[in-house]
Design an enzyme around this catalytic site. Structure first.
Site, PDB file in Angstrom:
ATOM      1  N   LYS A  24      -3.363  11.196  -6.632  1.00  0.00           N
ATOM      2  CA  LYS A  24      -4.007  11.331  -5.175  1.00  0.00           C
ATOM      3  C   LYS A  24      -3.075  11.232  -4.058  1.00  0.00           C
ATOM      4  CE  LYS A  24      -8.520  10.065  -6.645  1.00  0.00           C
ATOM      5  NZ  LYS A  24      -8.960   9.055  -7.760  1.00  0.00           N
ATOM      6  N   HIS A  50      -8.301   6.983  -3.290  1.00  0.00           N
ATOM      7  CA  HIS A  50      -7.449   7.267  -1.804  1.00  0.00           C
ATOM      8  C   HIS A  50      -7.503   5.945  -1.125  1.00  0.00           C
ATOM      9  CE1 HIS A  50      -8.484  11.269  -3.300  1.00  0.00           C
ATOM     10  NE2 HIS A  50      -7.356  11.659  -2.823  1.00  0.00           N
ATOM     11  N   SER A  91     -10.651  14.049  -0.675  1.00  0.00           N
ATOM     12  CA  SER A  91     -11.036  12.602  -1.000  1.00  0.00           C
ATOM     13  C   SER A  91     -12.471  12.396  -0.587  1.00  0.00           C
ATOM     14  CB  SER A  91     -10.116  11.595  -0.073  1.00  0.00           C
ATOM     15  OG  SER A  91     -10.895  10.361   0.285  1.00  0.00           O
ATOM     16  N   GLY A  93     -13.837   9.626  -0.051  1.00  0.00           N
ATOM     17  CA  GLY A  93     -14.272   8.750   1.242  1.00  0.00           C
ATOM     18  C   GLY A  93     -13.622   9.005   2.370  1.00  0.00           C
TER      19      GLY A  93
END
Length: 122
Positions: A24, A50, A91, A93
């Protein structure tokens, strides 16, 4: 304060990613008081989320008086034996980073690599 912030900012590496593998990454905008912002790429295999990457980056920068915000994330596939890096995904989030920006940063750091990106994939 602006001069110190600019100096601290200039010492922040534009790119820090693992030497190989798929992992990531986050694109982070770093700011110092009164200094222009700059975007940096952080990607590591140890990060489960992340947010782990962003939080560690934010902590490191805070020690130098710098603040930051996460512009998004994705994944990096780094294949050093083929001199290839591929940037993709997003991601959950933070949303999708601007992979074109990330790719430009990586090209500056790895000028002899073939670096590609795609919005597809996770």
């Amino acid at each position: 304060a602006a001069v110190m912030a600019a100096e601290a900012l200039s010492r922040v590496p534009d790119v820090q990613i693992d030497g190989d593998g798929v992992f990531k990454y986050v694109l982070v905008r770093v700011r110092g008081a009164g200094a222009p912002a700059k975007d940096v790429v952080r990607g590591h295999g140890w990060a489960e989320y992340h947010a782990d990457l962003f939080e560690r980056t934010a902590e490191e920068l805070a020690r130098h008086g710098l603040s930051c915000e996460c512009l998004g994330g994705g994944r990096v596939s780094h294949r050093p034996e083929e001199r290839k890096i591929h940037v993709y995904g997003y991601s959950v989030g933070f949303g999708r980073a601007d992979h074109a920006v990330t790719t430009e940063k990586l090209k500056a750091e790895y000028p002899d690599y073939e670096i590609t990106w795609a919005d597809e994939g996770y």
